[in-house]
Design a protein around this motif. Structure first.
Motif, short mmCIF file in Angstrom:
data_model
loop_
_atom_site.label_atom_id
_atom_site.label_comp_id
_atom_site.label_asym_id
_atom_site.label_seq_id
_atom_site.Cartn_x
_atom_site.Cartn_y
_atom_site.Cartn_z
N ILE A 66 0.59 -0.93 -0.25
CA ILE A 66 -0.05 0.01 0.14
C ILE A 66 0.87 1.46 0.07
O ILE A 66 0.31 2.39 -1.08
CB ILE A 66 -1.04 0.18 1.35
N GLU A 67 1.87 1.17 0.77
CA GLU A 67 2.56 2.31 0.95
C GLU A 67 3.54 2.54 -0.28
O GLU A 67 3.89 3.76 -1.08
CB GLU A 67 3.88 2.28 2.34
N ARG A 68 4.05 1.26 -0.87
CA ARG A 68 4.72 1.38 -1.91
C ARG A 68 4.16 2.21 -3.07
O ARG A 68 4.64 2.84 -3.91
CB ARG A 68 5.40 0.13 -2.15
N ARG A 69 3.09 1.32 -3.40
CA ARG A 69 1.98 2.10 -4.69
C ARG A 69 1.33 3.64 -4.46
O ARG A 69 1.27 3.99 -5.33
CB ARG A 69 0.09 1.39 -4.38
N MET A 70 1.44 3.89 -3.44
CA MET A 70 1.37 5.35 -2.70
C MET A 70 1.97 6.34 -3.80
O MET A 70 2.01 7.00 -3.74
CB MET A 70 0.90 5.42 -1.59
N ASN A 71 3.39 5.90 -2.62
CA ASN A 71 4.59 6.70 -3.12
C ASN A 71 4.50 6.59 -4.57
O ASN A 71 4.71 6.99 -4.77
CB ASN A 71 5.56 6.26 -1.97
N GLU A 72 4.83 5.75 -5.45
CA GLU A 72 4.71 5.24 -6.87
C GLU A 72 3.85 6.06 -7.46
O GLU A 72 4.19 7.03 -8.16
CB GLU A 72 4.52 4.04 -7.35
N LEU A 73 2.45 6.11 -7.42
CA LEU A 73 1.62 7.48 -7.54
C LEU A 73 2.08 8.30 -7.48
O LEU A 73 1.83 9.83 -8.10
CB LEU A 73 0.28 6.77 -7.27
N ILE A 74 2.63 8.73 -6.48
CA ILE A 74 2.64 10.76 -5.84
C ILE A 74 3.92 10.26 -7.03
O ILE A 74 4.03 12.15 -7.96
CB ILE A 74 3.61 10.57 -4.43
N ASP A 75 4.68 10.32 -6.84
CA ASP A 75 5.52 10.17 -7.96
C ASP A 75 5.24 10.21 -9.32
O ASP A 75 6.01 10.85 -10.35
CB ASP A 75 6.91 9.70 -8.23
N GLU A 76 5.05 10.18 -9.67
CA GLU A 76 3.61 9.90 -11.67
C GLU A 76 3.71 11.27 -11.77
O GLU A 76 3.11 11.14 -12.71
CB GLU A 76 2.95 8.60 -11.16
N ASP A 77 3.37 12.09 -10.66
CA ASP A 77 2.65 13.87 -11.52
C ASP A 77 1.65 13.46 -12.19
O ASP A 77 1.85 13.90 -12.77
CB ASP A 77 3.59 14.44 -12.20
N LEU A 78 0.96 12.40 -11.19
CA LEU A 78 -0.23 12.64 -12.40
C LEU A 78 -1.54 13.75 -11.31
O LEU A 78 -1.33 14.50 -10.47
CB LEU A 78 -1.86 11.62 -11.56
N SER A 127 -0.91 18.02 -9.25
CA SER A 127 -1.18 17.32 -9.85
C SER A 127 0.09 16.13 -9.07
O SER A 127 0.36 16.72 -7.22
CB SER A 127 0.36 17.58 -10.73
N THR A 128 0.23 15.42 -7.91
CA THR A 128 -0.07 14.12 -7.13
C THR A 128 1.90 14.36 -6.45
O THR A 128 2.21 14.37 -5.23
CB THR A 128 0.04 12.61 -7.48
N SER A 129 3.03 15.11 -7.46
CA SER A 129 4.10 14.74 -6.85
C SER A 129 3.85 16.31 -6.26
O SER A 129 4.88 16.63 -5.26
CB SER A 129 4.88 15.83 -8.12
N GLN A 130 2.74 17.66 -5.88
CA GLN A 130 2.92 18.28 -4.36
C GLN A 130 2.35 17.67 -3.33
O GLN A 130 3.07 18.56 -1.99
CB GLN A 130 2.70 19.32 -5.42
N ILE A 131 1.97 16.19 -3.18
CA ILE A 131 1.41 15.54 -2.65
C ILE A 131 2.90 15.59 -0.98
O ILE A 131 2.62 16.03 0.02
CB ILE A 131 1.31 14.76 -2.46
N GLY A 132 4.07 14.44 -2.21
CA GLY A 132 4.97 14.37 -0.61
C GLY A 132 5.29 13.81 -0.40
O GLY A 132 5.27 12.58 -1.75
N ARG A 133 5.63 12.84 0.87
CA ARG A 133 6.01 11.99 0.35
C ARG A 133 4.86 10.81 1.83
O ARG A 133 4.54 11.69 2.55
CB ARG A 133 7.48 10.73 1.13
N PHE A 134 4.18 9.80 1.34
CA PHE A 134 3.21 8.95 2.26
C PHE A 134 4.13 8.09 2.86
O PHE A 134 4.95 7.17 2.68
CB PHE A 134 1.93 8.46 0.89
N GLU A 135 3.50 8.00 3.90
CA GLU A 135 4.47 7.00 5.27
C GLU A 135 3.15 6.73 6.18
O GLU A 135 2.32 7.47 7.02
CB GLU A 135 5.17 8.02 6.40
N MET A 136 3.35 5.37 6.18
CA MET A 136 3.03 5.13 6.83
C MET A 136 2.95 4.47 8.42
O MET A 136 4.04 4.56 8.74
CB MET A 136 2.01 3.40 6.30
N LEU A 137 2.01 5.19 9.40
CA LEU A 137 1.99 4.84 11.15
C LEU A 137 1.87 4.06 11.50
O LEU A 137 2.89 3.61 12.27
CB LEU A 137 1.70 6.42 11.35
N GLY A 138 1.10 3.15 10.60
CA GLY A 138 0.34 2.06 11.25
C GLY A 138 -1.12 1.50 10.90
O GLY A 138 -1.24 2.27 10.40
N THR A 139 -1.30 0.50 11.64
CA THR A 139 -2.70 -0.05 11.15
C THR A 139 -3.19 -0.45 12.06
O THR A 139 -2.32 -0.79 12.94
CB THR A 139 -3.10 -0.79 10.36
#
Length: 155
Positions: A66-78, A127-139
């Motif tokens: 989940i965390e990997r995909r989120m950061n990949e999407l952010i990096d895609e600059d959608l 665009s998604t590149s403006q989000i920053g980095r997604f860090e999962m704190l816990g579940t």
């Protein structure tokens, strides 16, 4: 009461990067687990949390994915774009069941590239590149409710 994108309070719309990440996380969970959008979301600057009804608790490997995909999407600059449509002309992929009765005849759709589209009144980044980095704190997993809560922050 479950909170959705149309029941936003001011604190929920004041940090566009986290709010845009909320849209990405909703669609990521839908695609990974076949669930619906979150049934409860609290989106804030310091940390956010979203809860999803799932058939079973995700394992650690799935949580990391989940965390990997989120950061990949952010990096895609959608691109994040907006469209106003009649309530009667909503695209088939948009679930109108969460629209409140007083939402009116015109609905604002937020589209993130070809990845997600959702009715929403909140503020978003361009665009998604403006989000920053997604860090999962816990579940957390509630076995009785089959509810999976994701706690995260945007850095």
């Amino acid at each position: 009461m479950a909170q959705n994108d149309f029941e936003l309070e001011e604190r929920d719309v004041s940090f566009p990067p986290a709010h845009t990440a909320e849209h990405l996380l909703n669609q990521t969970m839908i695609r990974m687990f076949g669930c619906e959008r979150s049934h409860n979301a609290h989106i804030e600057r310091k940390k956010s949390k979203m809860s999803f009804y799932l058939d079973q608790k995700p394992d650690r490997k799935q949580e990391k994915e989940i965390e990997r995909r989120m950061n990949e999407l952010i990096d895609e600059d959608l691109p994040v774009t907006f469209q106003f449509v009649s309530r009667d002309d909503l695209p088939p992929e948009v679930n109108a069941s969460r629209l409140p009765a007083d939402a009116g005849d015109t609905v604002r759709l937020v589209r993130i590239g070809d990845y997600d589209i959702c009715p929403c009144i909140g503020k978003h980044v361009r665009s998604t590149s403006q989000i920053g980095r997604f860090e999962m704190l816990g579940t957390n997993w509630d076995e009785h409710e089959h509810s999976f809560r994701v706690r995260f922050k945007i850095v």
